[in-house]
Scaffold this active site. Sequence first.
Site, PDB file in Angstrom:
ATOM      1  N   SER A  38      39.043   4.490 -24.143  1.00 17.11           N
ATOM      2  CA  SER A  38      40.370   5.227 -24.565  1.00 17.11           C
ATOM      3  C   SER A  38      40.854   5.477 -23.007  1.00 17.11           C
ATOM      4  O   SER A  38      42.476   5.984 -22.929  1.00 17.11           O
ATOM      5  CB  SER A  38      40.123   6.456 -24.278  1.00 17.11           C
ATOM      6  OG  SER A  38      39.615   6.481 -23.967  1.00 17.11           O
ATOM      7  N   ASP A  96      42.622   2.823 -20.776  1.00 13.81           N
ATOM      8  CA  ASP A  96      43.962   2.711 -20.615  1.00 13.81           C
ATOM      9  C   ASP A  96      44.323   2.166 -22.297  1.00 13.81           C
ATOM     10  O   ASP A  96      45.973   2.037 -21.565  1.00 13.81           O
ATOM     11  CB  ASP A  96      43.492   0.127 -20.848  1.00 13.81           C
ATOM     12  CG  ASP A  96      43.196  -0.407 -19.720  1.00 13.81           C
ATOM     13  OD1 ASP A  96      43.726   0.470 -18.540  1.00 13.81           O
ATOM     14  OD2 ASP A  96      42.837  -1.294 -19.096  1.00 13.81           O
ATOM     15  N   ARG A 128      29.033  -3.834 -17.908  1.00 10.56           N
ATOM     16  CA  ARG A 128      30.101  -4.008 -17.162  1.00 10.56           C
ATOM     17  C   ARG A 128      30.307  -5.834 -16.798  1.00 10.56           C
ATOM     18  O   ARG A 128      29.246  -5.390 -15.229  1.00 10.56           O
ATOM     19  CB  ARG A 128      31.221  -3.319 -16.268  1.00 10.56           C
ATOM     20  CG  ARG A 128      31.507  -2.326 -17.819  1.00 10.56           C
ATOM     21  CD  ARG A 128      31.649  -1.244 -15.727  1.00 10.56           C
ATOM     22  NE  ARG A 128      32.222   0.375 -17.409  1.00 10.56           N
ATOM     23  CZ  ARG A 128      31.730   1.876 -16.878  1.00 10.56           C
ATOM     24  NH1 ARG A 128      29.973   1.079 -15.957  1.00 10.56           N
ATOM     25  NH2 ARG A 128      31.722   2.448 -17.388  1.00 10.56           N
ATOM     26  N   ARG A 135      30.419  -6.472 -22.266  1.00 11.89           N
ATOM     27  CA  ARG A 135      32.802  -7.434 -21.647  1.00 11.89           C
ATOM     28  C   ARG A 135      32.680  -8.140 -20.863  1.00 11.89           C
ATOM     29  O   ARG A 135      31.901  -8.060 -19.618  1.00 11.89           O
ATOM     30  CB  ARG A 135      33.296  -5.559 -20.902  1.00 11.89           C
ATOM     31  CG  ARG A 135      34.511  -6.224 -20.799  1.00 11.89           C
ATOM     32  CD  ARG A 135      34.862  -4.997 -20.498  1.00 11.89           C
ATOM     33  NE  ARG A 135      34.802  -4.794 -19.271  1.00 11.89           N
ATOM     34  CZ  ARG A 135      35.110  -3.399 -18.418  1.00 11.89           C
ATOM     35  NH1 ARG A 135      35.863  -2.542 -19.687  1.00 11.89           N
ATOM     36  NH2 ARG A 135      35.232  -3.049 -17.138  1.00 11.89           N
ATOM     37  N   CYS A 153      34.399   2.764 -25.816  1.00 16.41           N
ATOM     38  CA  CYS A 153      33.116   2.806 -24.298  1.00 16.41           C
ATOM     39  C   CYS A 153      34.440   3.510 -23.864  1.00 16.41           C
ATOM     40  O   CYS A 153      33.747   3.295 -22.370  1.00 16.41           O
ATOM     41  CB  CYS A 153      32.465   1.330 -24.919  1.00 16.41           C
ATOM     42  SG  CYS A 153      34.371   0.037 -24.128  1.00 16.41           S
ATOM     43  N   GLU A 176      42.386  -1.244 -26.114  1.00 15.99           N
ATOM     44  CA  GLU A 176      43.087  -0.787 -25.122  1.00 15.99           C
ATOM     45  C   GLU A 176      44.537  -0.590 -24.878  1.00 15.99           C
ATOM     46  O   GLU A 176      44.698  -0.586 -24.185  1.00 15.99           O
ATOM     47  CB  GLU A 176      42.162  -1.254 -24.411  1.00 15.99           C
ATOM     48  CG  GLU A 176      42.370  -2.407 -23.938  1.00 15.99           C
ATOM     49  CD  GLU A 176      41.342  -2.705 -22.615  1.00 15.99           C
ATOM     50  OE1 GLU A 176      40.851  -1.939 -22.429  1.00 15.99           O
ATOM     51  OE2 GLU A 176      41.143  -4.343 -22.625  1.00 15.99           O
ATOM     52  N   HIS A 235       0.657  -0.486   0.223  1.00 14.44           N
ATOM     53  CA  HIS A 235       0.064  -0.138  -0.371  1.00 14.44           C
ATOM     54  C   HIS A 235       0.992   1.244  -0.194  1.00 14.44           C
ATOM     55  O   HIS A 235       0.176   2.428  -0.665  1.00 14.44           O
ATOM     56  CB  HIS A 235      -0.913  -0.118   1.031  1.00 14.44           C
ATOM     57  CG  HIS A 235      -1.713   1.411   1.300  1.00 14.44           C
ATOM     58  ND1 HIS A 235      -1.289   2.403   2.171  1.00 14.44           N
ATOM     59  CD2 HIS A 235      -2.905   1.325   0.616  1.00 14.44           C
ATOM     60  CE1 HIS A 235      -2.465   3.738   2.117  1.00 14.44           C
ATOM     61  NE2 HIS A 235      -2.802   3.037   1.171  1.00 14.44           N
TER      62      HIS A 235
END
Length: 806
Positions: free
Chosen positions: A710, A712, A518, A586, A759, A688, A428
């Site tokens: 970008s 790594d 992820r 990934r 990403c 990467e 409720h």
Amino acid sequence: MDESKDAFVLWFDKIGIGDVGVVGGKNASLGEMYRNLSKLGVAIPNGFAVTAHAYRYFLDKAGIEAQIRSWLRDLDVRDVEELAERAHKVRNLIRRSDFPEELKSEILKAYEKMSREYGSHVDVAVRSSATAEDLPGASFAGQQETYLNIRGEAALLEAVRNCFASLFTNRAIVYRTEMKFDHFSVALSVGVQKMVRSDKACSGVMFTLDTETGFSDVVLINAAYGLGETVVQGAVNPDEFFVFKPTLQKGSRPILQKKTGEKKIKAVYSHEGNKPIKTVPVPKDDRVKLVLSDDEVLSLAKWGVMIEEYYTKKLGKYTPMDIEWAKDGVTNKLFIVQARPETIHSEKYVKSMVKYALNQKGTKVLAKGSAVGEKIGQGKAHVIKDVHNMKEFRQGEVLITDMTDPDWVPIMKMASAIVTNRGGRSSHAAIVSRELGLPAVVGTNNATEKIKSGTPVTVSCAEGEFGFVYEGLLKFDVEKVDFVKLPKTRTKVMVNIGSPDEAFEHSRLPVDGVGLAREEFIINNYIKIHPLALVNYKNVKDTHVRAQVESLTKGWKDKQEFFVERLAQGIATIAAAFYPKDVILRLSDFKSNEYANLIGGHLFEPKEENPMLGWRGASRYYSEQFRPAFALECRAIMKAREEMGLSNIKVMVPMCRTPEEGRKVIKEMESNGLKQGRNGLEVYVMCEIPSNVVLAEEFCKVFDGFSIGSNDLTQFTLGVDRDSALVSHIFDERDEAVRQMVAAAIKAAKANKKKIGICGQAPSDYPEFAEFLVECGIDSISLNPDAIIKTILVIDKKEKKMGAGK
């Protein structure tokens, strides 16, 4: 139906949704389903309606309408004590009035007929059904009473009279006054339906959309032991299931989520005195079990979809449904006992979004529970444990209580937020909070003990599945975003998502799918245990680890299946939210020090000098030590793709140092059932590290596409540890060396006709980097949710400029 106008009693097979004025919204809906959906396999117990005409006839023959009008005429509904006193007088007057013989005779004749069908002195549910229910802009449902396990003629007549009286509950009087309805323009019908013996099994509610976001592609089922009143009233924290409609209808088994509620009590039949039902404790071993099997969940979901489709077609517009169901513990069969169009949550899923976000971290969490809505509210806490103390509550305070029922509505309207000890998302308190547009945190267990009246608090439902009550008045932002006016870009814009809790909400964003989902977030937050601690559980000697694993996997016979199921559900929830758009998943990318932090992780992880450069990503998946853990990941992805039908999931391999490593991972995946190309499965690789760029052409022979990481790539190109504060001033994704790496990767992918996106963090942080990517001709840019709108505008402007320059 014309012939029904003067009838006192109408059976379900004689009424339909055109008869709301005759039998009320609830009964009209039951009749419609009984007549049209029973033959399609939806099981609905038979019954009859005592009509609105019977109610008016009762008032007329008893001669009490004038007295009721006089008591209500000058009532100030804001005066809580006066309201309670006069409403009580009205109800008592109705309860003391006798039935006219002719009306009494018709009701008992119908009951006798039902007893011949189901057995002598049949047990029935007696439910109120107001004639103005489910009108646009007016929600009368839930304001009147229901009586369960009613047996015998005297008990039935008393229950019908009590239903008539419940048209004048405090909350119903307030609601009609506020909506400017005359108290006598609304009449009451009563539904009398064969009871389902859910006291010996379970029951609950089902919505054919997500009640928090309005996301319409799921069925939400709440379930608990015993009669359904405990779920509806919020007296228990129920089990919760989400089922994905689009692939359910294609024959898949898409149970996206299964959450075990506490279910401490249940309502059962009572044989003590004059109380037909009572609540009893649920044995502790049963509390950790789900009350429904997968087959039962899927059966209910299919019925929910059938009911929604029927009403959508009948009414000529999309009509999500609010449905009550019950399982008979004698026959083990499922039944639908109520259904009505859902009128609140279906308005939420619009092409705009109001975003609430804390911009100040709470130092002290006073309570935590299930979040209702996505808003933030704050004010002085006011703990009220008894409805009789409502008059002490003041406008703008935060209501803290054990649970609410309809009598609490007058002060709920005054609250800035609501917090309860008990109840789930269909309680409720949750339902009314959504209707009022208030943030609520339900099922905290101990809020009334942990929070003191007068304490300034902030109630946040803007952080995913869980809601938090913080001490103090924290700063927060509110932003409205309109998607309709946004341009459509040539470059695909995707979103990065870690938490399945946010997936339905973020699915409203104007994106082309998910560029990065992820696994780490799901494993960290939903599983918490190192996969090898589950694979090798029999050999784990550490008593502390064993105790933690046992606690988290309570109710699971197979420890490995716990990992597979939880990971599959997290993946599937994200994939379903954006279906049929691409969702690029990934594979797990924990470093060894991060894996060691999972429960039991220290037993299986090496101590590395530099985990960032060590045993992570692809090198784990084919190694002898980690191969059994990777097999669990593959099984989870298989479950989401094959069993649940979410073939929009694509897989991405992180930290793949050589093309040969890529081939080994592809082979390992195939040995676990994930064959590249089968059922449209594409396998991408993270770009990467410099070797991914230098050998891009070779990587193109192994993978279906690239996604640039970008963060790594910057780290390894510049030789900078991204976690080190000492050299952080050198870390910059916009550095010319990094830009050249990115440009070379895009050029190589294009030359080999492979997809390439990004990403990483850079385009979310730097508009000029997004412009650079567009210049390079990248296929897609995946962004953090809060950067989507501003970056779409940047991309559009750049694309137009480039087009003009051709």
